[in-house]
Design a protein around this motif. Structure first.
Motif, mmCIF file in Angstrom:
data_model
loop_
_atom_site.group_PDB
_atom_site.id
_atom_site.type_symbol
_atom_site.label_atom_id
_atom_site.label_comp_id
_atom_site.label_asym_id
_atom_site.label_seq_id
_atom_site.Cartn_x
_atom_site.Cartn_y
_atom_site.Cartn_z
ATOM 1 N N MET A 32 0.845 -1.176 0.000
ATOM 2 C CA MET A 32 0.000 0.000 0.000
ATOM 3 C C MET A 32 0.889 1.237 0.000
ATOM 4 S SD MET A 32 -3.211 -0.788 2.563
ATOM 5 C CE MET A 32 -2.246 -0.587 4.015
ATOM 6 N N LYS A 33 0.449 2.215 -0.782
ATOM 7 C CA LYS A 33 1.181 3.472 -0.759
ATOM 8 C C LYS A 33 0.207 4.639 -0.786
ATOM 9 C CE LYS A 33 2.234 3.689 -5.703
ATOM 10 N NZ LYS A 33 3.280 3.815 -6.690
ATOM 11 N N LEU A 34 0.736 5.818 -0.525
ATOM 12 C CA LEU A 34 -0.055 7.025 -0.395
ATOM 13 C C LEU A 34 0.547 8.117 -1.259
ATOM 14 C CD1 LEU A 34 -2.133 8.847 1.175
ATOM 15 C CD2 LEU A 34 -0.310 9.191 2.863
ATOM 16 N N ILE A 35 -0.311 8.807 -2.010
ATOM 17 C CA ILE A 35 0.148 9.982 -2.744
ATOM 18 C C ILE A 35 -0.883 11.107 -2.610
ATOM 19 C CG2 ILE A 35 1.506 8.664 -4.430
ATOM 20 C CD1 ILE A 35 -0.738 9.305 -6.479
ATOM 21 N N LYS A 36 -0.414 12.314 -2.813
ATOM 22 C CA LYS A 36 -1.316 13.461 -2.894
ATOM 23 C C LYS A 36 -1.321 13.848 -4.356
ATOM 24 C CE LYS A 36 -2.307 18.008 -1.093
ATOM 25 N NZ LYS A 36 -1.961 19.014 -2.081
ATOM 26 N N GLY A 37 -2.509 13.894 -4.962
ATOM 27 C CA GLY A 37 -2.553 14.243 -6.366
ATOM 28 C C GLY A 37 -3.905 14.008 -6.993
ATOM 29 N N ASP A 38 -3.878 13.890 -8.311
ATOM 30 C CA ASP A 38 -5.068 13.773 -9.135
ATOM 31 C C ASP A 38 -5.204 12.331 -9.625
ATOM 32 O OD1 ASP A 38 -6.995 13.851 -11.144
ATOM 33 O OD2 ASP A 38 -6.184 15.656 -12.097
ATOM 34 N N ILE A 39 -6.221 11.635 -9.174
ATOM 35 C CA ILE A 39 -6.418 10.220 -9.509
ATOM 36 C C ILE A 39 -6.595 10.005 -11.012
ATOM 37 C CG2 ILE A 39 -8.940 10.124 -9.222
ATOM 38 C CD1 ILE A 39 -8.412 7.453 -7.617
ATOM 39 N N THR A 40 -7.055 11.019 -11.733
ATOM 40 C CA THR A 40 -7.291 10.867 -13.174
ATOM 41 C C THR A 40 -5.990 10.821 -13.974
ATOM 42 O OG1 THR A 40 -7.480 13.233 -13.699
ATOM 43 C CG2 THR A 40 -9.500 12.089 -13.001
ATOM 44 N N LYS A 41 -4.865 11.096 -13.327
ATOM 45 C CA LYS A 41 -3.570 11.123 -14.025
ATOM 46 C C LYS A 41 -2.754 9.842 -13.819
ATOM 47 C CE LYS A 41 -3.712 15.726 -14.939
ATOM 48 N NZ LYS A 41 -4.859 15.965 -15.781
ATOM 49 N N LEU A 42 -3.261 8.907 -13.027
ATOM 50 C CA LEU A 42 -2.460 7.738 -12.646
ATOM 51 C C LEU A 42 -2.482 6.622 -13.687
ATOM 52 C CD1 LEU A 42 -3.173 7.341 -8.844
ATOM 53 C CD2 LEU A 42 -1.364 8.596 -9.990
ATOM 54 N N GLU A 43 -1.303 6.064 -13.922
ATOM 55 C CA GLU A 43 -1.177 4.898 -14.790
ATOM 56 C C GLU A 43 -1.203 3.649 -13.919
ATOM 57 O OE1 GLU A 43 1.894 4.975 -17.797
ATOM 58 O OE2 GLU A 43 1.785 7.174 -17.862
#
Length: 167
Positions: free
Chosen positions: A1-12
């Motif tokens: 499991m990992k955590l990021i702050k950002g825009d989910i629509t940009k993830l590959e």
């Protein structure tokens, strides 16, 4: 499991999870962003699912194409509206995470990204929602011996801080 702050629509990733509503016809927040970025193909598949089964119940999930998104699929799940905790909201939120992961497993996906389900206009308390998300995902992966890379994607600083402390 990992955590990021950002825009989910940009993830590959293999699948992004959409915090959908029961109609599956798009809405505000994450739902609107995914539909806008993914284009009309997502909505068309959602309409076919609606015609077949009448939408998606709270706690359940369905899978569609990701359209123009960098992900391969969108898993649409419906979290509960917070009503003071009197209407089984915690169980339903956990079910939304489990249903999404079950679809990922069924479709042999190796990566999935979750937004903060139910914490926007559905008003689920963010601290409790994060605990349910992290614990449910851990339990599901362990119980199913599943090797799925799970990313929690926080759009705002408050959720990011809460998840960071939990993880």
């Amino acid at each position: 499991m990992k955590l990021i702050k950002g825009d989910i629509t940009k993830l590959e990733v293999d699948a992004v999870v959409n915090a959908a509503n029961t109609s599956l016809l798009g809405g505000g927040g994450v739902d609107g962003a995914i539909h806008r970025a993914g284009g009309p193909a997502i909505l068309e598949e959602c309409k076919r699912i609606r015609a077949k089964q009448g939408g998606c119940k709270v706690g359940d999930a369905v899978i569609t194409t990701a359209g123009n998104l960098p992900a391969k699929f969108v898993i649409h799940t419906v979290g509960p509206v917070w009503n003071g905790g009197k209407n089984n909201e915690e169980t339903l939120l956990a079910s939304a995470y489990r249903s999404s992961l079950a679809l990922a497993l069924e479709h042999k996906l190796s990566s999935i990204a979750f937004p903060n389900i139910s914490t926007g206009i559905y008003r689920f308390p963010k601290d409790r929602a994060a605990e349910i998300a992290v614990n449910t995902v851990k339990e599901f992966l362990s119980a199913n011996n599943a090797e799925i890379e799970v990313t929690f994607v926080c759009f705002d600083d408050e959720n990011y801080r809460i998840y960071k402390e939990l993880m």
